[in-house]
Design a protein around this motif. Structure first.
Motif, PDB file in Angstrom:
ATOM      1  N   LEU A 126      54.131 -17.039  41.821  1.00 22.43           N
ATOM      2  CA  LEU A 126      55.288 -17.346  42.652  1.00 22.43           C
ATOM      3  C   LEU A 126      56.471 -16.545  42.129  1.00 22.43           C
ATOM      4  N   VAL A 127      56.993 -15.664  42.962  1.00 15.17           N
ATOM      5  CA  VAL A 127      58.000 -14.696  42.523  1.00 15.17           C
ATOM      6  C   VAL A 127      59.383 -15.101  43.027  1.00 15.17           C
ATOM      7  N   GLU A 128      60.332 -15.191  42.087  1.00 15.15           N
ATOM      8  CA  GLU A 128      61.730 -15.447  42.421  1.00 15.15           C
ATOM      9  C   GLU A 128      62.530 -14.176  42.208  1.00 15.15           C
ATOM     10  N   GLN A 129      63.165 -13.740  43.265  1.00 14.78           N
ATOM     11  CA  GLN A 129      63.955 -12.519  43.218  1.00 14.78           C
ATOM     12  C   GLN A 129      65.179 -12.697  42.308  1.00 14.78           C
ATOM     13  N   PRO A 130      65.697 -11.593  41.759  1.00 14.71           N
ATOM     14  CA  PRO A 130      66.848 -11.682  40.856  1.00 14.71           C
ATOM     15  C   PRO A 130      68.040 -12.449  41.408  1.00 14.71           C
ATOM     16  N   TRP A 131      68.315 -12.331  42.708  1.00 16.65           N
ATOM     17  CA  TRP A 131      69.473 -13.033  43.253  1.00 16.65           C
ATOM     18  C   TRP A 131      69.310 -14.549  43.185  1.00 16.65           C
ATOM     19  N   ARG A 132      68.069 -15.021  43.308  1.00 14.53           N
ATOM     20  CA  ARG A 132      67.821 -16.459  43.179  1.00 14.53           C
ATOM     21  C   ARG A 132      67.911 -16.899  41.724  1.00 14.53           C
ATOM     22  N   VAL A 133      67.359 -16.080  40.836  1.00 16.22           N
ATOM     23  CA  VAL A 133      67.420 -16.392  39.407  1.00 16.22           C
ATOM     24  C   VAL A 133      68.871 -16.465  38.944  1.00 16.22           C
ATOM     25  N   ALA A 134      69.728 -15.625  39.516  1.00 13.02           N
ATOM     26  CA  ALA A 134      71.142 -15.591  39.145  1.00 13.02           C
ATOM     27  C   ALA A 134      71.947 -16.720  39.793  1.00 13.02           C
ATOM     28  N   GLY A 135      71.306 -17.497  40.661  1.00 10.98           N
ATOM     29  CA  GLY A 135      71.987 -18.621  41.282  1.00 10.98           C
ATOM     30  C   GLY A 135      72.835 -18.276  42.484  1.00 10.98           C
ATOM     31  N   LYS A 136      72.637 -17.087  43.038  1.00 13.49           N
ATOM     32  CA  LYS A 136      73.411 -16.694  44.209  1.00 13.49           C
ATOM     33  C   LYS A 136      72.870 -17.370  45.470  1.00 13.49           C
ATOM     34  N   LYS A 137      73.738 -17.528  46.455  1.00 12.11           N
ATOM     35  CA  LYS A 137      73.371 -18.236  47.679  1.00 12.11           C
ATOM     36  C   LYS A 137      72.933 -17.324  48.811  1.00 12.11           C
ATOM     37  N   VAL A 138      73.326 -16.051  48.734  1.00 14.12           N
ATOM     38  CA  VAL A 138      73.041 -15.121  49.819  1.00 14.12           C
ATOM     39  C   VAL A 138      72.178 -13.976  49.301  1.00 14.12           C
ATOM     40  N   ALA A 139      71.121 -13.670  50.056  1.00 10.15           N
ATOM     41  CA  ALA A 139      70.223 -12.583  49.664  1.00 10.15           C
ATOM     42  C   ALA A 139      70.918 -11.235  49.822  1.00 10.15           C
ATOM     43  N   PRO A 140      70.598 -10.276  48.957  1.00 10.89           N
ATOM     44  CA  PRO A 140      71.184  -8.938  49.069  1.00 10.89           C
ATOM     45  C   PRO A 140      70.503  -8.111  50.156  1.00 10.89           C
ATOM     46  N   ALA A 141      70.879  -6.852  50.240  1.00  9.52           N
ATOM     47  CA  ALA A 141      70.312  -5.943  51.234  1.00  9.52           C
ATOM     48  C   ALA A 141      68.831  -5.712  50.975  1.00  9.52           C
ATOM     49  N   PRO A 142      68.074  -5.346  52.019  1.00 11.41           N
ATOM     50  CA  PRO A 142      66.639  -5.108  51.854  1.00 11.41           C
ATOM     51  C   PRO A 142      66.293  -4.142  50.729  1.00 11.41           C
ATOM     52  N   LYS A 143      67.062  -3.069  50.557  1.00 17.74           N
ATOM     53  CA  LYS A 143      66.738  -2.098  49.510  1.00 17.74           C
ATOM     54  C   LYS A 143      66.833  -2.726  48.118  1.00 17.74           C
ATOM     55  N   THR A 144      67.732  -3.701  47.942  1.00 15.90           N
ATOM     56  CA  THR A 144      67.846  -4.392  46.658  1.00 15.90           C
ATOM     57  C   THR A 144      66.671  -5.341  46.456  1.00 15.90           C
ATOM     58  N   LEU A 145      66.243  -5.997  47.518  1.00 17.73           N
ATOM     59  CA  LEU A 145      65.060  -6.857  47.439  1.00 17.73           C
ATOM     60  C   LEU A 145      63.829  -6.025  47.072  1.00 17.73           C
ATOM     61  N   ASP A 146      63.701  -4.856  47.693  1.00 19.24           N
ATOM     62  CA  ASP A 146      62.571  -3.978  47.393  1.00 19.24           C
ATOM     63  C   ASP A 146      62.616  -3.517  45.941  1.00 19.24           C
ATOM     64  N   SER A 147      63.811  -3.236  45.435  1.00 17.26           N
ATOM     65  CA  SER A 147      63.965  -2.794  44.051  1.00 17.26           C
ATOM     66  C   SER A 147      63.526  -3.878  43.084  1.00 17.26           C
TER      67      SER A 147
END
Length: 247
Positions: A96-117
């Motif tokens: 189960l993978v948690e993206q960096p923005w979720r780990v950092a506690g942010k509420k809004v997902a970043p742009a697709p290119k950041t998710l891909d990174s």
């Protein structure tokens, strides 16, 4: 760099990526020797923890299913929980993978290119056990898996609640992402998903399984006569059968 924390039934690993630290929760495939393997990993010295954890993940497993979350939630959604509970008994290690923005506690997902990174950055950790890795995700996570599958060498793609288009805007189709995955792909879609109902999906070289009456989060209305447990059984049965048929 990554750091692993090993428990009796699951392990949590933090992986540094260009987008920030990501987190993987591992649920190893269950075998007759699972308990022994877990004890071995727990008793290992700190210097050997990473190698021991990798051994537990691969013992008795035939592949890894890595699944990322969507833009509106984490890995605790009903579909990801259902897969994590069902698949280890079928020789599948679930990550189960948690993206960096979720780990950092942010509420809004970043742009697709950041998710891909972020996904690219944790891929070496997913493949460390030497097993075929099926890239998967729900909603935005499914898009990430499709966009990066060929580049990363994914064995296949599992797309849960693929957001074919924004609600009410079918003209803004994301079909090219789905059709361009380049690997065997299974879409599991709710029958009433406003981001794309099964009948709206284009023809292509992928498989599609429907969870009747379900919405984007695979919730089903009471009037449907289908319980949440039954809906999740439809989903897990479809995924288990598809994974079993993969070469």
């Amino acid at each position: 760099m990554s750091a692993a924390e090993t428990g009796s039934e699951r392990e949590t690993e933090t992986v540094d990526t260009e987008a920030g630290p990501a987190r993987i929760t591992w649920l190893p495939a269950k075998t007759a020797n699972s308990a022994t393997s877990a004890k071995t990993a727990n008793s290992a010295t700190s210097a050997k923890t990473a190698n021991s954890a990798t051994s537990v993940r691969s013992a008795g497993a035939r592949l890894v299913l890595a699944v990322g979350h969507g833009a509106g939630g984490g890995v605790g959604t009903r579909d990801l929980r259902a897969l994590a509970a069902a698949l280890p008994a079928h020789g599948v290690t679930v990550a189960l993978v948690e993206q960096p923005w979720r780990v950092a506690g942010k509420k809004v997902a970043p742009a697709p290119k950041t998710l891909d990174s972020g996904w690219r950055g944790l891929w070496p950790a997913l493949t460390a056990a030497g097993l075929p890795v099926v890239a998967g995700g729900r909603s935005a996570g499914a898009r990430v898996a499709c966009r990066t599958a060929t580049e990363l060498g994914a064995h296949a793609v599992l797309a849960l609640s693929f957001p074919l288009h924004p609600p009410g805007k079918p003209e803004k189709s994301r079909k090219d992402e789905l059709l361009g995955s380049g690997v065997p792909t299974l879409v599991v879609q709710g029958g009433n998903d406003p981001f794309g109902r099964p009948a709206e999906f284009p023809p292509g070289e992928y498989e599609l399984a429907e969870v009747p009456y379900a919405d984007h989060g695979f919730a089903v209305p009471k009037k449907s006569g289908l319980s949440e447990d039954q809906a999740m059984e439809i989903l897990t049965t479809a995924v288990t059968g598809w994974l079993s048929a993969l070469a």
